[in-house]
Design an enzyme around this catalytic site. Sequence first.
Site, short mmCIF file in Angstrom:
data_model
loop_
_atom_site.label_atom_id
_atom_site.label_comp_id
_atom_site.label_asym_id
_atom_site.label_seq_id
_atom_site.Cartn_x
_atom_site.Cartn_y
_atom_site.Cartn_z
N ALA A 1 -32.64 7.67 -20.55
CA ALA A 1 -32.94 6.98 -19.29
C ALA A 1 -33.20 5.52 -19.67
O ALA A 1 -34.33 5.14 -19.97
CB ALA A 1 -34.15 7.60 -18.63
N GLY B 1 -41.36 0.90 -18.49
CA GLY B 1 -40.75 2.12 -19.02
C GLY B 1 -40.45 3.09 -17.90
O GLY B 1 -40.40 2.71 -16.73
N ASN B 2 -40.21 4.35 -18.25
CA ASN B 2 -39.99 5.37 -17.21
C ASN B 2 -40.50 6.72 -17.72
O ASN B 2 -40.94 6.84 -18.86
CB ASN B 2 -38.51 5.43 -16.81
CG ASN B 2 -37.61 5.75 -17.98
OD1 ASN B 2 -37.69 6.84 -18.54
ND2 ASN B 2 -36.77 4.81 -18.38
N TYR B 3 -40.41 7.74 -16.86
CA TYR B 3 -41.05 9.03 -17.16
C TYR B 3 -40.22 9.95 -18.06
O TYR B 3 -40.60 11.09 -18.28
CB TYR B 3 -41.33 9.78 -15.86
CG TYR B 3 -42.42 9.18 -15.02
CD1 TYR B 3 -43.69 8.96 -15.55
CD2 TYR B 3 -42.20 8.86 -13.67
CE1 TYR B 3 -44.70 8.41 -14.77
CE2 TYR B 3 -43.21 8.33 -12.89
CZ TYR B 3 -44.45 8.10 -13.44
OH TYR B 3 -45.45 7.58 -12.68
N SER B 4 -39.07 9.50 -18.54
CA SER B 4 -38.24 10.40 -19.34
C SER B 4 -39.01 10.92 -20.56
O SER B 4 -39.64 10.15 -21.29
CB SER B 4 -36.97 9.67 -19.80
OG SER B 4 -36.30 10.45 -20.75
#
Length: 402
Positions: free
Chosen positions: A277, A209-212
Amino acid sequence: MTLKGKHIVLGITGSIAAYKAAYLLRAFVKKGAEVQVVMTPAGKEFITPVTLSALSGKPVVSEFFTANDGTWHSHVDLGLWADVMVIAPATAASIGKMAHGVADNMLITTYLSSKAPVFIAPAMDLDMFAHPSTQNNLNLLRSYGNHIIEPASGELASHLEGKGRMEEPDRIVAIIEEFFASQQALAKKKVMITAGPTYEKLDPVRFIGNYSSGKMGFAIAEACAQAGADVTLIAGPVSLKTTHPAIKRIDVESADEMYDAAVSAFAESDAAIMCAAVADYKPAVRCDVKMKRSADDMTLQLVPNRDIAAALGAIKREDQCLVGFALETNDEEANAQSKLAKKNLDFVVLNSLQNPGAGFRHDTNRVTIIERNGNVTDYPCKLKSEVATDIVSLLAQYVNQK
Ligand code: C5P
Protein backbone atom coordinates in the site's frame (compact mmCIF):
# COMPACT_ATOMS: atom_id res chain seq x y z
CA MET A 1 3.25 -43.24 -9.50
CA THR A 2 2.81 -39.57 -8.67
CA LEU A 3 3.65 -40.14 -5.00
CA LYS A 4 6.71 -42.28 -5.75
CA GLY A 5 9.11 -42.34 -2.81
CA LYS A 6 7.04 -39.97 -0.69
CA HIS A 7 6.93 -40.77 3.02
CA ILE A 8 3.39 -40.54 4.37
CA VAL A 9 2.47 -40.90 8.02
CA LEU A 10 -1.18 -41.96 8.03
CA GLY A 11 -2.86 -41.23 11.35
CA ILE A 12 -6.05 -43.18 12.08
CA THR A 13 -8.35 -42.30 14.97
CA GLY A 14 -11.43 -43.93 16.48
CA SER A 15 -14.18 -43.25 13.99
CA ILE A 16 -16.36 -45.64 12.04
CA ALA A 17 -14.81 -44.06 8.92
CA ALA A 18 -11.57 -45.83 9.90
CA TYR A 19 -12.58 -48.61 7.48
CA LYS A 20 -12.02 -46.11 4.65
CA ALA A 21 -8.43 -45.66 5.82
CA ALA A 22 -7.62 -49.10 4.41
CA TYR A 23 -8.66 -47.92 0.92
CA LEU A 24 -6.74 -44.70 1.43
CA LEU A 25 -3.61 -46.57 2.48
CA ARG A 26 -3.92 -48.94 -0.50
CA ALA A 27 -4.29 -45.97 -2.88
CA PHE A 28 -1.21 -44.22 -1.43
CA VAL A 29 0.84 -47.41 -1.79
CA LYS A 30 -0.37 -47.91 -5.40
CA LYS A 31 0.82 -44.38 -6.20
CA GLY A 32 4.31 -45.37 -5.02
CA ALA A 33 4.30 -43.85 -1.51
CA GLU A 34 5.80 -45.44 1.61
CA VAL A 35 3.18 -45.31 4.34
CA GLN A 36 3.63 -45.64 8.08
CA VAL A 37 0.36 -46.05 9.96
CA VAL A 38 0.02 -44.54 13.43
CA MET A 39 -3.22 -45.34 15.25
CA THR A 40 -4.85 -44.06 18.41
CA PRO A 41 -5.97 -46.79 20.85
CA ALA A 42 -9.60 -46.12 19.86
CA GLY A 43 -8.69 -46.43 16.17
CA LYS A 44 -7.77 -50.07 16.78
CA GLU A 45 -11.35 -50.75 17.93
CA PHE A 46 -12.59 -49.87 14.44
CA ILE A 47 -10.03 -51.48 12.16
CA THR A 48 -7.42 -54.07 12.94
CA PRO A 49 -3.71 -53.18 12.76
CA VAL A 50 -3.13 -56.51 11.00
CA THR A 51 -5.05 -55.29 7.92
CA LEU A 52 -3.15 -52.02 7.89
CA SER A 53 0.31 -53.48 8.42
CA ALA A 54 -0.36 -56.02 5.64
CA LEU A 55 -1.35 -53.20 3.25
CA SER A 56 1.53 -50.88 4.20
CA GLY A 57 4.18 -53.55 4.62
CA LYS A 58 5.19 -51.97 7.94
CA PRO A 59 4.12 -52.74 11.51
CA VAL A 60 1.49 -50.29 12.72
CA VAL A 61 2.66 -47.95 15.47
CA SER A 62 0.20 -47.25 18.22
CA GLU A 63 1.90 -47.39 21.61
CA PHE A 64 5.04 -45.66 22.85
CA PHE A 65 6.47 -49.11 23.64
CA THR A 66 5.99 -52.55 22.10
CA ALA A 67 4.54 -54.45 25.06
CA ASN A 68 6.42 -57.75 24.68
CA ASP A 69 9.99 -56.53 24.07
CA GLY A 70 9.94 -52.96 25.43
CA THR A 71 10.99 -51.39 22.04
CA TRP A 72 10.49 -47.64 22.15
CA HIS A 73 8.87 -46.03 19.09
CA SER A 74 10.24 -42.56 18.53
CA HIS A 75 7.53 -40.08 17.60
CA VAL A 76 10.33 -37.58 16.82
CA ASP A 77 11.95 -39.87 14.23
CA LEU A 78 8.55 -40.55 12.67
CA GLY A 79 7.76 -36.84 12.51
CA LEU A 80 11.09 -36.17 10.77
CA TRP A 81 10.70 -39.13 8.38
CA ALA A 82 7.37 -37.84 7.07
CA ASP A 83 7.06 -35.75 3.89
CA VAL A 84 3.43 -35.34 4.78
CA MET A 85 1.15 -36.41 7.62
CA VAL A 86 -2.45 -37.29 6.81
CA ILE A 87 -4.89 -37.85 9.67
CA ALA A 88 -7.91 -39.62 8.25
CA PRO A 89 -10.32 -40.09 9.85
CA ALA A 90 -9.84 -37.41 12.51
CA THR A 91 -12.37 -37.49 15.35
CA ALA A 92 -13.55 -34.45 17.32
CA ALA A 93 -11.50 -35.74 20.27
CA SER A 94 -8.25 -36.02 18.31
CA ILE A 95 -8.87 -32.65 16.63
CA GLY A 96 -9.29 -31.11 20.08
CA LYS A 97 -6.10 -32.76 21.34
CA MET A 98 -4.10 -31.61 18.32
CA ALA A 99 -5.43 -28.08 18.66
CA HIS A 100 -4.44 -27.91 22.32
CA GLY A 101 -1.32 -30.07 22.43
CA VAL A 102 -2.76 -32.84 24.60
CA ALA A 103 0.00 -35.33 23.82
CA ASP A 104 -1.41 -38.44 25.49
CA ASN A 105 -0.96 -40.93 22.66
CA MET A 106 1.51 -41.81 19.93
CA LEU A 107 -0.49 -40.10 17.18
CA ILE A 108 -0.70 -36.72 18.92
CA THR A 109 2.99 -36.78 19.94
CA THR A 110 3.92 -37.59 16.33
CA TYR A 111 1.71 -34.72 15.14
CA LEU A 112 3.40 -32.32 17.56
CA SER A 113 6.89 -33.44 16.53
CA SER A 114 6.25 -33.37 12.79
CA LYS A 115 7.78 -30.65 10.66
CA ALA A 116 5.93 -31.98 7.61
CA PRO A 117 2.71 -30.45 6.27
CA VAL A 118 -0.36 -31.94 7.95
CA PHE A 119 -3.70 -32.76 6.32
CA ILE A 120 -6.66 -33.48 8.58
CA ALA A 121 -9.83 -35.19 7.32
CA PRO A 122 -12.54 -34.86 10.00
CA ALA A 123 -15.20 -37.54 10.35
CA MET A 124 -18.04 -37.24 12.84
CA ASP A 125 -21.72 -36.73 13.31
CA LEU A 126 -23.20 -33.51 11.89
CA ASP A 127 -23.92 -31.89 15.25
CA MET A 128 -20.46 -32.67 16.59
CA PHE A 129 -18.93 -31.19 13.45
CA ALA A 130 -21.08 -28.06 13.62
CA HIS A 131 -20.41 -27.52 17.35
CA PRO A 132 -18.55 -24.24 18.00
CA SER A 133 -15.95 -26.17 19.98
CA THR A 134 -15.07 -28.36 16.96
CA GLN A 135 -15.15 -25.40 14.59
CA ASN A 136 -12.91 -23.33 16.91
CA ASN A 137 -10.46 -26.22 17.15
CA LEU A 138 -10.40 -26.59 13.36
CA ASN A 139 -9.78 -22.85 13.02
CA LEU A 140 -6.90 -23.15 15.50
CA LEU A 141 -5.42 -25.98 13.45
CA ARG A 142 -5.81 -23.89 10.26
CA SER A 143 -4.05 -21.00 12.00
CA TYR A 144 -1.10 -23.34 12.71
CA GLY A 145 -0.86 -23.92 8.93
CA ASN A 146 -2.52 -27.35 8.92
CA HIS A 147 -4.76 -28.20 5.96
CA ILE A 148 -8.32 -29.26 6.73
CA ILE A 149 -9.93 -31.59 4.19
CA GLU A 150 -13.56 -30.59 4.59
CA PRO A 151 -15.94 -33.48 5.24
CA ALA A 152 -18.68 -34.11 2.72
CA SER A 153 -22.44 -33.97 3.31
CA GLY A 154 -24.59 -37.08 3.09
CA GLU A 155 -25.78 -40.03 5.12
CA LEU A 156 -23.81 -40.53 8.32
CA ALA A 157 -23.16 -43.67 10.36
CA SER A 158 -25.81 -42.40 12.80
CA HIS A 159 -28.30 -42.56 9.85
CA LEU A 160 -28.67 -38.79 10.14
CA GLU A 161 -28.03 -36.66 7.05
CA GLY A 162 -25.58 -33.78 7.10
CA LYS A 163 -21.98 -32.60 6.93
CA GLY A 164 -19.50 -34.83 8.68
CA ARG A 165 -18.67 -37.73 6.33
CA MET A 166 -14.97 -38.17 5.86
CA GLU A 167 -13.93 -37.14 2.34
CA GLU A 168 -13.62 -40.12 -0.01
CA PRO A 169 -10.14 -41.74 -0.16
CA ASP A 170 -9.69 -41.04 -3.91
CA ARG A 171 -10.32 -37.35 -3.33
CA ILE A 172 -7.87 -37.29 -0.39
CA VAL A 173 -5.20 -38.89 -2.59
CA ALA A 174 -5.88 -36.28 -5.30
CA ILE A 175 -5.52 -33.47 -2.72
CA ILE A 176 -2.15 -34.83 -1.57
CA GLU A 177 -0.99 -35.23 -5.19
CA GLU A 178 -2.06 -31.64 -5.97
CA PHE A 179 -0.18 -30.49 -2.87
CA PHE A 180 3.11 -32.10 -3.96
CA ALA A 181 2.64 -30.75 -7.51
CA SER A 182 2.03 -27.24 -6.12
CA GLN A 183 5.34 -27.39 -4.25
CA GLN A 184 7.06 -27.47 -7.66
CA ALA A 185 4.76 -24.98 -9.39
CA LEU A 186 7.30 -22.13 -9.24
CA ALA A 187 10.49 -24.19 -9.15
CA LYS A 188 13.51 -22.27 -10.52
CA LYS A 189 11.44 -19.06 -10.80
CA LYS A 190 12.30 -15.70 -9.24
CA VAL A 191 9.43 -13.72 -7.78
CA MET A 192 9.58 -10.19 -6.38
CA ILE A 193 6.91 -9.02 -3.95
CA THR A 194 6.24 -5.61 -2.42
CA ALA A 195 4.38 -5.61 0.90
CA GLY A 196 3.21 -3.41 3.73
CA PRO A 197 2.78 0.35 3.93
CA THR A 198 5.27 3.10 3.16
CA TYR A 199 6.08 5.87 5.61
CA GLU A 200 6.67 9.32 4.17
CA LYS A 201 8.72 11.33 6.63
CA LEU A 202 7.64 14.81 7.71
CA ASP A 203 10.37 15.31 10.28
CA PRO A 204 12.51 13.02 12.48
CA VAL A 205 9.48 11.90 14.55
CA ARG A 206 6.45 12.05 12.22
CA PHE A 207 5.35 10.45 9.00
CA ILE A 208 2.36 9.96 6.69
CA GLY A 209 1.46 6.29 6.55
CA ASN A 210 -1.47 3.89 6.27
CA TYR A 211 -3.01 0.90 8.04
CA SER A 212 -1.48 -1.83 5.86
CA SER A 213 -0.12 -4.65 8.05
CA GLY A 214 1.81 -6.47 5.30
CA LYS A 215 0.03 -9.75 6.15
CA MET A 216 -1.22 -10.40 2.61
CA GLY A 217 2.17 -9.73 0.98
CA PHE A 218 4.02 -11.84 3.55
CA ALA A 219 1.55 -14.69 3.05
CA ILE A 220 2.15 -14.49 -0.72
CA ALA A 221 5.92 -14.51 -0.18
CA GLU A 222 5.58 -17.64 1.96
CA ALA A 223 3.30 -19.34 -0.60
CA CYS A 224 5.69 -18.52 -3.48
CA ALA A 225 8.62 -19.92 -1.48
CA GLN A 226 6.62 -23.05 -0.69
CA ALA A 227 5.94 -23.40 -4.42
CA GLY A 228 9.69 -23.54 -5.00
CA ALA A 229 10.40 -19.91 -6.02
CA ASP A 230 13.33 -17.71 -5.01
CA VAL A 231 11.58 -14.75 -3.44
CA THR A 232 12.68 -11.14 -2.98
CA LEU A 233 10.33 -9.51 -0.52
CA ILE A 234 10.52 -5.72 -0.42
CA ALA A 235 8.82 -4.78 2.82
CA GLY A 236 7.70 -1.42 4.15
CA PRO A 237 7.66 -0.88 7.92
CA VAL A 238 5.81 -3.91 9.40
CA SER A 239 6.16 -6.00 12.51
CA LEU A 240 6.11 -9.36 10.70
CA LYS A 241 8.82 -12.01 10.48
CA THR A 242 9.85 -14.18 7.55
CA THR A 243 10.96 -17.73 8.19
CA HIS A 244 11.34 -19.49 4.83
CA PRO A 245 15.00 -19.68 3.75
CA ALA A 246 14.06 -18.98 0.10
CA ILE A 247 12.81 -15.49 1.02
CA LYS A 248 15.33 -12.67 0.72
CA ARG A 249 13.94 -9.67 2.53
CA ILE A 250 14.76 -6.03 1.78
CA ASP A 251 13.37 -3.57 4.34
CA VAL A 252 12.49 -0.10 3.11
CA GLU A 253 10.61 2.84 4.56
CA SER A 254 9.50 5.31 1.89
CA ALA A 255 7.92 4.91 -1.54
CA ASP A 256 11.13 6.19 -3.11
CA GLU A 257 13.19 3.51 -1.37
CA MET A 258 10.64 0.88 -2.40
CA TYR A 259 10.75 2.15 -6.00
CA ASP A 260 14.55 1.84 -6.20
CA ALA A 261 14.59 -1.64 -4.65
CA ALA A 262 11.73 -2.86 -6.89
CA VAL A 263 13.14 -1.52 -10.16
CA SER A 264 16.50 -3.07 -9.44
CA ALA A 265 15.06 -6.49 -8.44
CA PHE A 266 12.53 -6.61 -11.31
CA ALA A 267 15.09 -7.05 -14.10
CA GLU A 268 16.06 -10.45 -12.68
CA SER A 269 12.51 -11.55 -11.82
CA ASP A 270 10.12 -13.82 -13.67
CA ALA A 271 7.20 -12.25 -11.86
CA ALA A 272 6.37 -9.38 -9.54
CA ILE A 273 3.41 -9.08 -7.20
CA MET A 274 2.71 -5.53 -6.10
CA CYS A 275 1.00 -5.96 -2.79
CA ALA A 276 2.28 -2.86 -0.97
CA ALA A 277 0.00 0.00 0.00
CA VAL A 278 2.28 2.69 -1.35
CA ALA A 279 1.58 6.25 -0.19
CA ASP A 280 0.31 8.29 -3.14
CA TYR A 281 1.91 11.48 -1.85
CA LYS A 282 4.95 12.53 0.16
CA PRO A 283 5.69 15.85 1.87
CA ALA A 284 7.22 18.39 -0.51
CA VAL A 285 9.76 19.30 2.15
CA ARG A 286 11.15 17.13 4.91
CA CYS A 287 12.24 18.98 8.08
CA ASP A 288 15.56 17.91 9.54
CA VAL A 289 14.41 18.96 13.01
CA LYS A 290 11.13 18.37 14.82
CA MET A 291 8.41 20.73 13.57
CA LYS A 292 7.18 22.98 16.36
CA ARG A 293 3.60 23.52 17.38
CA SER A 294 2.18 27.01 16.88
CA ALA A 295 -1.21 28.65 17.34
CA ASP A 296 -1.67 29.02 13.57
CA ASP A 297 -3.28 26.58 11.15
CA MET A 298 -0.83 24.45 9.28
CA THR A 299 -0.89 23.38 5.64
CA LEU A 300 1.26 20.54 4.41
CA GLN A 301 2.30 20.60 0.80
CA LEU A 302 2.40 17.12 -0.71
CA VAL A 303 3.84 15.96 -4.01
CA PRO A 304 2.93 12.71 -5.78
CA ASN A 305 5.03 9.57 -5.37
CA ARG A 306 6.00 7.58 -8.43
CA ASP A 307 3.76 4.61 -9.22
CA ILE A 308 6.02 1.57 -8.84
CA ALA A 309 3.62 -0.90 -10.47
CA ALA A 310 3.11 1.39 -13.48
CA ALA A 311 6.88 1.87 -13.82
CA LEU A 312 7.41 -1.90 -13.86
CA GLY A 313 4.47 -2.30 -16.27
CA ALA A 314 6.23 0.09 -18.66
CA ILE A 315 9.48 -1.92 -18.69
CA LYS A 316 7.90 -5.38 -18.42
CA ARG A 317 9.32 -7.93 -20.88
CA GLU A 318 7.24 -10.53 -22.74
CA ASP A 319 8.60 -13.24 -20.44
CA GLN A 320 7.65 -11.43 -17.23
CA CYS A 321 4.38 -11.44 -15.32
CA LEU A 322 3.12 -8.48 -13.29
CA VAL A 323 0.34 -8.70 -10.70
CA GLY A 324 -1.25 -5.78 -8.88
CA PHE A 325 -3.71 -5.27 -6.08
CA ALA A 326 -6.66 -2.92 -5.99
CA LEU A 327 -8.23 -1.99 -2.67
CA GLU A 328 -11.45 -0.22 -3.45
CA THR A 329 -14.39 1.24 -1.59
CA ASN A 330 -16.68 1.96 -4.58
CA ASP A 331 -17.01 1.11 -8.30
CA GLU A 332 -14.71 -1.75 -7.44
CA GLU A 333 -14.60 -3.75 -10.67
CA ALA A 334 -14.41 -0.73 -12.99
CA ASN A 335 -11.56 0.78 -10.95
CA ALA A 336 -9.69 -2.52 -10.89
CA GLN A 337 -10.13 -2.93 -14.68
CA SER A 338 -8.70 0.51 -15.27
CA LYS A 339 -5.65 -0.27 -13.05
CA LEU A 340 -5.10 -3.49 -14.97
CA ALA A 341 -4.85 -1.55 -18.24
CA LYS A 342 -3.02 1.55 -16.94
CA LYS A 343 -0.31 -0.41 -15.11
CA ASN A 344 0.01 -3.11 -17.80
CA LEU A 345 -0.76 -5.90 -15.31
CA ASP A 346 -1.41 -9.55 -16.21
CA PHE A 347 -3.99 -9.79 -13.45
CA VAL A 348 -5.26 -7.70 -10.60
CA VAL A 349 -6.44 -8.89 -7.19
CA LEU A 350 -9.38 -6.78 -6.09
CA ASN A 351 -10.47 -6.51 -2.48
CA SER A 352 -13.31 -4.29 -1.48
CA LEU A 353 -13.42 -2.65 1.92
CA GLN A 354 -17.20 -3.18 1.74
CA ASN A 355 -16.70 -6.93 2.27
CA PRO A 356 -16.55 -7.96 5.93
CA GLY A 357 -13.29 -9.78 6.67
CA ALA A 358 -11.42 -8.14 3.76
CA GLY A 359 -8.65 -5.57 3.69
CA PHE A 360 -6.16 -4.14 6.15
CA ARG A 361 -5.06 -5.91 9.33
CA HIS A 362 -7.54 -8.80 9.06
CA ASP A 363 -6.27 -12.38 8.96
CA THR A 364 -8.84 -13.10 6.26
CA ASN A 365 -9.50 -11.64 2.85
CA ARG A 366 -12.14 -11.92 0.15
CA VAL A 367 -10.87 -11.24 -3.32
CA THR A 368 -11.92 -11.16 -6.95
CA ILE A 369 -9.23 -11.80 -9.53
CA ILE A 370 -9.57 -10.00 -12.85
CA GLU A 371 -7.33 -11.21 -15.64
CA ARG A 372 -6.21 -9.41 -18.75
CA ASN A 373 -7.98 -12.01 -20.90
CA GLY A 374 -11.32 -10.97 -19.35
CA ASN A 375 -11.65 -13.83 -16.81
CA VAL A 376 -13.20 -12.68 -13.54
CA THR A 377 -13.15 -15.09 -10.57
CA ASP A 378 -14.78 -14.44 -7.19
CA TYR A 379 -13.27 -16.28 -4.22
CA PRO A 380 -15.00 -16.83 -0.85
CA CYS A 381 -13.66 -15.21 2.35
CA LYS A 382 -10.57 -17.21 3.37
CA LEU A 383 -7.48 -16.97 5.53
CA LYS A 384 -4.86 -14.76 3.90
CA SER A 385 -2.58 -17.81 3.68
CA GLU A 386 -5.27 -19.60 1.62
CA VAL A 387 -5.86 -16.53 -0.58
CA ALA A 388 -2.09 -16.48 -1.14
CA THR A 389 -2.20 -20.10 -2.34
CA ASP A 390 -4.98 -19.23 -4.83
CA ILE A 391 -2.98 -16.28 -6.17
CA VAL A 392 0.19 -18.36 -6.45
CA SER A 393 -1.52 -21.17 -8.36
CA LEU A 394 -2.82 -18.67 -10.92
CA LEU A 395 0.58 -16.96 -11.06
CA ALA A 396 2.23 -20.34 -11.73
CA GLN A 397 -0.03 -20.85 -14.77
CA TYR A 398 1.02 -17.46 -16.16
CA VAL A 399 4.73 -17.84 -15.39
CA ASN A 400 4.93 -21.33 -16.84
CA GLN A 401 3.21 -20.22 -20.07
CA LYS A 402 5.61 -17.29 -20.68
O1 C5P B 1 -3.55 3.02 -8.01
P1 C5P B 1 -3.54 2.20 -6.77
O2 C5P B 1 -2.63 2.74 -5.71
O3 C5P B 1 -4.89 1.88 -6.22
O4 C5P B 1 -2.98 0.81 -7.30
C1 C5P B 1 -2.73 -0.24 -6.46
C2 C5P B 1 -1.66 -1.12 -7.06
O5 C5P B 1 -0.55 -0.37 -7.51
C3 C5P B 1 -1.09 -2.04 -6.00
O6 C5P B 1 -0.65 -3.20 -6.67
C4 C5P B 1 0.07 -1.22 -5.45
O7 C5P B 1 1.04 -2.04 -4.83
C5 C5P B 1 0.60 -0.56 -6.69
N1 C5P B 1 1.19 0.77 -6.46
C6 C5P B 1 2.56 0.95 -6.60
N2 C5P B 1 3.12 2.20 -6.43
C7 C5P B 1 2.35 3.27 -6.14
C8 C5P B 1 0.97 3.10 -5.95
C9 C5P B 1 0.42 1.84 -6.14
O8 C5P B 1 3.26 -0.02 -6.87
N3 C5P B 1 2.93 4.45 -5.95
